[in-house]
Write an enzyme that holds these catalytic residues in place. Structure first.
Site, short mmCIF file in Angstrom:
data_model
loop_
_atom_site.label_atom_id
_atom_site.label_comp_id
_atom_site.label_asym_id
_atom_site.label_seq_id
_atom_site.Cartn_x
_atom_site.Cartn_y
_atom_site.Cartn_z
N TYR A 40 62.22 -62.74 11.24
CA TYR A 40 62.86 -61.52 10.72
C TYR A 40 62.99 -61.60 9.20
CZ TYR A 40 64.03 -59.32 15.15
OH TYR A 40 63.94 -58.68 16.34
N TYR A 93 62.61 -49.60 22.80
CA TYR A 93 63.53 -49.50 21.65
C TYR A 93 62.81 -48.85 20.47
CZ TYR A 93 66.94 -50.98 18.12
OH TYR A 93 67.87 -51.00 17.11
N ASP A 153 80.55 -42.73 27.88
CA ASP A 153 79.16 -43.18 27.84
C ASP A 153 78.32 -42.06 27.25
OD1 ASP A 153 76.47 -43.68 28.52
OD2 ASP A 153 77.05 -44.79 30.32
N VAL A 154 77.59 -42.36 26.17
CA VAL A 154 76.84 -41.29 25.48
C VAL A 154 75.74 -40.66 26.34
CG1 VAL A 154 77.26 -42.03 23.09
CG2 VAL A 154 75.28 -42.95 24.33
N LYS A 166 63.63 -45.30 18.63
CA LYS A 166 64.05 -45.24 17.22
C LYS A 166 63.10 -44.40 16.37
CE LYS A 166 67.91 -47.53 17.60
NZ LYS A 166 69.18 -46.78 17.56
N VAL A 188 70.88 -57.05 11.54
CA VAL A 188 72.28 -57.12 11.12
C VAL A 188 72.90 -58.41 11.67
CG1 VAL A 188 74.52 -55.97 11.21
CG2 VAL A 188 72.42 -54.61 11.16
N ASN A 208 75.60 -43.21 16.56
CA ASN A 208 75.31 -44.62 16.30
C ASN A 208 75.06 -45.45 17.56
OD1 ASN A 208 75.82 -47.34 14.75
ND2 ASN A 208 77.42 -47.29 16.32
N ASP A 234 83.10 -45.19 23.09
CA ASP A 234 82.29 -46.37 23.40
C ASP A 234 82.32 -46.56 24.91
OD1 ASP A 234 81.41 -48.99 21.42
OD2 ASP A 234 81.50 -49.35 23.59
P1 NAD Z 1 76.46 -53.50 19.11
O1 NAD Z 1 75.93 -53.87 20.45
O2 NAD Z 1 77.22 -54.50 18.31
O3 NAD Z 1 77.36 -52.19 19.22
C1 NAD Z 1 76.91 -51.07 19.90
C2 NAD Z 1 78.10 -50.39 20.53
O4 NAD Z 1 77.60 -49.28 21.27
C3 NAD Z 1 78.84 -51.31 21.52
O5 NAD Z 1 80.23 -51.24 21.30
C4 NAD Z 1 78.46 -50.75 22.87
O6 NAD Z 1 79.47 -50.91 23.86
C5 NAD Z 1 78.22 -49.29 22.53
N1 NAD Z 1 77.37 -48.65 23.53
C6 NAD Z 1 76.26 -49.16 24.12
N2 NAD Z 1 75.80 -48.30 25.02
C7 NAD Z 1 76.63 -47.22 25.00
C8 NAD Z 1 76.68 -46.01 25.71
N3 NAD Z 1 75.80 -45.73 26.67
N4 NAD Z 1 77.67 -45.13 25.42
C9 NAD Z 1 78.59 -45.42 24.48
N5 NAD Z 1 78.60 -46.55 23.79
C10 NAD Z 1 77.64 -47.46 24.05
O7 NAD Z 1 75.20 -53.00 18.29
P2 NAD Z 1 75.10 -52.54 16.76
O8 NAD Z 1 74.29 -53.55 16.06
O9 NAD Z 1 76.43 -52.18 16.23
O10 NAD Z 1 74.20 -51.23 16.95
C11 NAD Z 1 74.63 -49.96 16.51
C12 NAD Z 1 73.39 -49.12 16.26
O11 NAD Z 1 72.60 -49.73 15.25
C13 NAD Z 1 72.47 -49.00 17.48
O12 NAD Z 1 71.92 -47.71 17.53
C14 NAD Z 1 71.39 -50.02 17.18
O13 NAD Z 1 70.18 -49.73 17.86
C15 NAD Z 1 71.26 -49.87 15.69
N6 NAD Z 1 70.65 -51.00 15.01
C16 NAD Z 1 71.19 -52.25 15.08
C17 NAD Z 1 70.57 -53.31 14.41
C18 NAD Z 1 71.11 -54.71 14.46
O14 NAD Z 1 70.46 -55.63 13.94
N7 NAD Z 1 72.28 -54.96 15.04
C19 NAD Z 1 69.40 -53.07 13.67
C20 NAD Z 1 68.89 -51.79 13.63
C21 NAD Z 1 69.52 -50.75 14.30
#
Ligand code: NAD
Length: 255
Positions: free
Chosen positions: A209, A149, A56-57, A153, A182, A83, A34
């Site tokens: 939503y 975004y 960082d990814v 996706k 979520v 993820n 992360d």
């Molecule tokens: P979140 O922000 O709660 O968690 C995302 C995590 O990724 C965080 O811990 C952040 O520090 C980490 N992160 C961000 N940029 C990064 C990078 N460059 N390198 C490494 N880590 C990094 O968000 P989430 O809701 O857990 O999202 C997880 C995945 O689900 C994402 O791909 C998001 O687009 C997708 N998603 C989320 C939702 C939602 O409603 N939360 C809906 C659809 C899709």
């Protein structure tokens, strides 16, 4: 079932953390990376069995160090969850900044590329493995005010389909999950950002939503973990190339 070796990017909070908790609870080995150092430290303190690394990814060198470190420690890998993601900016395309566009694409798409490239090499050599990419309902519909975004996706869907075809003959399965909205901090931030960009009250954005979803519901991290654990089980051994929405059936993102 044998203990599985599971790697999750963006695993220190939100959905990634929910996945990590559930894999650990059933006795699997989990490694996460992360970008958020504080979240990584918190997770490491709470879940000492997890290998948690700040990386960082989007950074090829950091990812190589993390991924190669896991490879030398574990020797192989069973499940990779690409993820990590970020919501990116909200606004009409003519108002968007190019840097914001690029950083959104970088985290959501380029990060998945670096993760999947490593996983593909290792899993092809093993002749087995599962990759789960996180797309979104934004990867299934147009999503006004969220062009970068949404574009990233949809690209994850294309990447999933392509990798399922490339890696299938080697015994590797590749699927994507498309979460709906979520419950949690991340959607609180998104709702605030979209309310600002659209001039609507936050309650209205939040209600929108739900209106667009047949089951009139948001989803939880555990709903997503249920699906990923199923994909990682023998019951899903013939499931690949699927784009699975866990969302209560989204009808539109523009109700
Ligand atoms: P979140 O922000 O709660 O968690 C995302 C995590 O990724 C965080 O811990 C952040 O520090 C980490 N992160 C961000 N940029 C990064 C990078 N460059 N390198 C490494 N880590 C990094 O968000 P989430 O809701 O857990 O999202 C997880 C995945 O689900 C994402 O791909 C998001 O687009 C997708 N998603 C989320 C939702 C939602 O409603 N939360 C809906 C659809 C899709």
């Amino acid at each position: 079932m044998n203990r599985q070796k599971v790697l999750i990017t963006g695993g220190a909070s939100g959905i990634g953390l929910a996945l990590a908790r559930r894999f650990i609870a059933r006795g699997d080995q989990v490694a996460i990376c992360d970008a958020d150092a504080d979240a990584v430290a918190r997770m490491q303190a709470q879940m000492p069995d997890v290998i948690a690394v700040q990386a960082d990814v989007t950074d090829e060198a950091q990812m190589a160090a993390f991924l190669n470190g896991i490879e030398s420690r574990w020797g192989g890998i069973d499940v990779v969850c690409a993820n990590a993601g970020t919501g990116g900016p909200a606004g009409r395309i003519e108002t968007l900044d190019y840097n914001d566009w690029q950083s959104c694409i970088a985290v959501n798409l380029n990060g998945a590329f670096l993760t999947c490239r490593w996983a593909a090499r290792l899993m092809r050599a093993q002749g087995a493995g599962l990759i789960v990419l996180t797309s979104s309902t934004a990867g299934l519909f147009g999503y006004p005010l969220r062009a970068p975004y949404c574009a990233a996706k949809w690209a994850i869907v294309g990447l999933t389909k392509t990798l399922a075809s490339e890696l299938g003959p080697a015994g590797v399965r590749v699927n994507a999950i498309c979460p709906g909205a979520v419950e949690g901090d991340r959607m609180d931030r998104v709702v605030a950002m979209e309310a600002k960009a659209s001039g609507k009250p936050e309650d209205e954005v939040r209600a929108q939503y739900v209106r667009g979803v047949s089951l009139r519901t948001w989803v939880s991290g555990d709903d997503l973990a249920d699906t990923v654990l199923f994909l990682a089980s023998p019951a899903a051994s013939k499931i690949s190339g699927q784009i699975m929405a866990i969302d209560g059936h989204t009808e539109t993102l523009t109700p």
